[in-house]
Structures are given as C-alpha cells and as structure tokens.
Scaffold this motif. Structure first.
Motif, PDB file in Angstrom:
ATOM      1  N   THR A   1       0.862  -1.172   0.000  1.00  0.00           N
ATOM      2  CA  THR A   1       0.000   0.000   0.000  1.00  0.00           C
ATOM      3  C   THR A   1       0.896   1.219   0.000  1.00  0.00           C
ATOM      4  O   THR A   1       1.775   1.344   0.858  1.00  0.00           O
ATOM      5  CB  THR A   1      -0.908   0.015   1.245  1.00  0.00           C
ATOM      6  OG1 THR A   1      -1.690  -1.182   1.233  1.00  0.00           O
ATOM      7  CG2 THR A   1      -1.825   1.215   1.229  1.00  0.00           C
TER       8      THR A   1
ATOM      9  N   THR B   1       0.845   5.350   0.070  1.00  0.00           N
ATOM     10  CA  THR B   1       0.009   6.523   0.314  1.00  0.00           C
ATOM     11  C   THR B   1       0.877   7.755   0.462  1.00  0.00           C
ATOM     12  O   THR B   1       2.093   7.656   0.665  1.00  0.00           O
ATOM     13  CB  THR B   1      -0.833   6.355   1.589  1.00  0.00           C
ATOM     14  OG1 THR B   1       0.034   6.191   2.701  1.00  0.00           O
ATOM     15  CG2 THR B   1      -1.773   5.175   1.492  1.00  0.00           C
TER      16      THR B   1
ATOM     17  N   ASP C   1      -1.581  -1.125  -3.971  1.00  0.00           N
ATOM     18  CA  ASP C   1      -2.692  -0.181  -3.836  1.00  0.00           C
ATOM     19  C   ASP C   1      -2.107   1.233  -3.830  1.00  0.00           C
ATOM     20  O   ASP C   1      -1.366   1.601  -2.928  1.00  0.00           O
ATOM     21  CB  ASP C   1      -3.441  -0.468  -2.535  1.00  0.00           C
ATOM     22  CG  ASP C   1      -4.630   0.446  -2.331  1.00  0.00           C
ATOM     23  OD1 ASP C   1      -4.767   1.462  -3.039  1.00  0.00           O
ATOM     24  OD2 ASP C   1      -5.442   0.144  -1.441  1.00  0.00           O
TER      25      ASP C   1
ATOM     26  N   GLY D   1      -4.178   3.980  -4.283  1.00  0.00           N
ATOM     27  CA  GLY D   1      -5.324   4.870  -4.156  1.00  0.00           C
ATOM     28  C   GLY D   1      -5.114   6.023  -3.194  1.00  0.00           C
ATOM     29  O   GLY D   1      -5.817   7.024  -3.261  1.00  0.00           O
ATOM     30  N   GLY D   2      -4.151   5.911  -2.298  1.00  0.00           N
ATOM     31  CA  GLY D   2      -3.923   6.955  -1.309  1.00  0.00           C
ATOM     32  C   GLY D   2      -2.782   7.903  -1.631  1.00  0.00           C
ATOM     33  O   GLY D   2      -2.389   8.694  -0.778  1.00  0.00           O
TER      34      GLY D   2
ATOM     35  N   ARG E   1      -3.756  -1.308  -7.978  1.00  0.00           N
ATOM     36  CA  ARG E   1      -5.147  -1.219  -7.539  1.00  0.00           C
ATOM     37  C   ARG E   1      -5.477   0.224  -7.204  1.00  0.00           C
ATOM     38  O   ARG E   1      -4.613   0.966  -6.766  1.00  0.00           O
ATOM     39  CB  ARG E   1      -5.367  -2.070  -6.286  1.00  0.00           C
ATOM     40  CG  ARG E   1      -5.014  -3.512  -6.474  1.00  0.00           C
ATOM     41  CD  ARG E   1      -6.253  -4.284  -6.614  1.00  0.00           C
ATOM     42  NE  ARG E   1      -5.960  -5.710  -6.702  1.00  0.00           N
ATOM     43  CZ  ARG E   1      -6.836  -6.561  -7.164  1.00  0.00           C
ATOM     44  NH1 ARG E   1      -8.001  -6.167  -7.565  1.00  0.00           N
ATOM     45  NH2 ARG E   1      -6.532  -7.827  -7.234  1.00  0.00           N
ATOM     46  N   ARG E   2      -6.734   0.597  -7.387  1.00  0.00           N
ATOM     47  CA  ARG E   2      -7.243   1.943  -7.058  1.00  0.00           C
ATOM     48  C   ARG E   2      -6.353   3.033  -7.669  1.00  0.00           C
ATOM     49  O   ARG E   2      -5.877   3.922  -6.987  1.00  0.00           O
ATOM     50  CB  ARG E   2      -7.380   2.107  -5.552  1.00  0.00           C
ATOM     51  CG  ARG E   2      -8.363   1.126  -4.952  1.00  0.00           C
ATOM     52  CD  ARG E   2      -8.631   1.287  -3.468  1.00  0.00           C
ATOM     53  NE  ARG E   2      -7.608   1.932  -2.681  1.00  0.00           N
ATOM     54  CZ  ARG E   2      -7.840   3.011  -1.913  1.00  0.00           C
ATOM     55  NH1 ARG E   2      -9.033   3.541  -1.842  1.00  0.00           N
ATOM     56  NH2 ARG E   2      -6.863   3.533  -1.201  1.00  0.00           N
ATOM     57  N   VAL E   3      -6.149   2.944  -8.952  1.00  0.00           N
ATOM     58  CA  VAL E   3      -5.246   3.858  -9.662  1.00  0.00           C
ATOM     59  C   VAL E   3      -5.955   5.180  -9.936  1.00  0.00           C
ATOM     60  O   VAL E   3      -6.993   5.196 -10.608  1.00  0.00           O
ATOM     61  CB  VAL E   3      -4.770   3.223 -10.991  1.00  0.00           C
ATOM     62  CG1 VAL E   3      -3.788   4.138 -11.691  1.00  0.00           C
ATOM     63  CG2 VAL E   3      -4.163   1.860 -10.732  1.00  0.00           C
ATOM     64  N   PRO E   4      -5.404   6.302  -9.442  1.00  0.00           N
ATOM     65  CA  PRO E   4      -6.010   7.603  -9.728  1.00  0.00           C
ATOM     66  C   PRO E   4      -5.940   7.913 -11.231  1.00  0.00           C
ATOM     67  O   PRO E   4      -5.003   7.481 -11.915  1.00  0.00           O
ATOM     68  CB  PRO E   4      -5.151   8.586  -8.940  1.00  0.00           C
ATOM     69  CG  PRO E   4      -4.359   7.773  -7.983  1.00  0.00           C
ATOM     70  CD  PRO E   4      -4.247   6.406  -8.562  1.00  0.00           C
TER      71      PRO E   4
ATOM     72  N   ARG F   1      -3.036   7.034 -14.193  1.00  0.00           N
ATOM     73  CA  ARG F   1      -3.345   6.300 -15.428  1.00  0.00           C
ATOM     74  C   ARG F   1      -2.866   7.080 -16.654  1.00  0.00           C
ATOM     75  O   ARG F   1      -2.271   6.514 -17.565  1.00  0.00           O
ATOM     76  CB  ARG F   1      -4.844   6.053 -15.550  1.00  0.00           C
ATOM     77  CG  ARG F   1      -5.358   4.952 -14.699  1.00  0.00           C
ATOM     78  CD  ARG F   1      -6.850   4.752 -14.942  1.00  0.00           C
ATOM     79  NE  ARG F   1      -7.392   3.804 -14.000  1.00  0.00           N
ATOM     80  CZ  ARG F   1      -7.389   2.496 -14.183  1.00  0.00           C
ATOM     81  NH1 ARG F   1      -6.907   1.983 -15.273  1.00  0.00           N
ATOM     82  NH2 ARG F   1      -7.896   1.700 -13.263  1.00  0.00           N
TER      83      ARG F   1
ATOM     84  N   GLY G   1     -11.318   0.491 -12.884  1.00  0.00           N
ATOM     85  CA  GLY G   1     -12.152   1.211 -11.939  1.00  0.00           C
ATOM     86  C   GLY G   1     -13.614   0.906 -12.209  1.00  0.00           C
ATOM     87  O   GLY G   1     -13.968   0.400 -13.267  1.00  0.00           O
TER      88      GLY G   1
END
Length: 127
Positions: free
Chosen positions: A21, A23, A59, A61-62, A91-94, A98, A115
C-alpha cells in the motif's frame, strides 16, 4: 509517504497474499526503500508461496498528486516483480496516474485494475 505490506486488501486474490500500500506523496528518496520492501516480501522463505506469474498487488489509491516520481516507483516495482517471475498489478489507480502511465508507455507493462466507471462502460446495452 507510507508503504506497507498488508494482507486483507479488498479485492486481493486469496492465493496472492502479497500486497503493498502506497500513500501520501512519493519522493525520489523513498523509491529504493519501496523496492527493497517488495524484494524482502518476495524473498521471504516464511512468506506465502506464489505461483509463477502471479501478480503482486500495489494499492496506490492513497497517493497525493501523482507525478513522474511515482511513475518511476511503479516502473522499478514492476522490474522487481518481473525479476522474481511475477507481475505488478496496481489497484485503485487515480486517473492522473493512469494518464501518466499511458503517456510514458507503462500502462501495458504493469497491470491496472479497472475502476468501477470503466467496468460500467464495458457492460453491453441490454436494448
């Protein structure tokens, strides 16, 4: 910037317990530490045995304000995963990340989780 090896990441395959993860803001100074953490997780003899070619989940995403430093981190993490016979799956790609990965040609090198808005676009029209 925070990164951690975690289990229980939503959507992670049961047979793939390795997940990172990431962030906060990623600086160039922490990229080697992030790669070293992934190398340790992949080389840990007490860790889970992954099938050859299995994906390592990351991940993102953060992250705050994705930039080319984050793209460099993704590229280097992808290399670490490939050297161990695995692939890197983000995962959770802003959307900004992208776009940057597309721009530099890395969108085809790492796997990107779709997404919810992209999955909806691919659903055939029932009419």
């Amino acid at each position: 910037m925070i990164f951690a090896r975690r289990s229980g990441l939503p959507g992670v395959d049961a047979e793939n317990p390795i997940a990172l993860t990431v962030t906060g803001r990623v600086s160039r100074a922490v990229v080697p530490d992030l790669c070293a953490e992934l190398e340790r997780a992949l080389a840990d003899p007490r860790g889970p045995a992954l099938a050859p070619g299995a994906a390592v989940d990351c991940d993102v995403g953060g992250v705050i304000r994705p930039d080319l430093t984050l793209v460099e981190a993704v590229a280097r993490l992808g290399l670490v995963a490939r050297r161990s016979g695995r692939t890197l799956r983000l995962r959770r790609v802003p959307p900004e990340l992208r776009s940057l990965l597309d721009l530099v040609g890395l969108a085809d090198v790492v796997r990107l989780e779709e997404g919810p808005e992209e999955r909806e676009e691919r659903v055939p029209d029932p009419r």
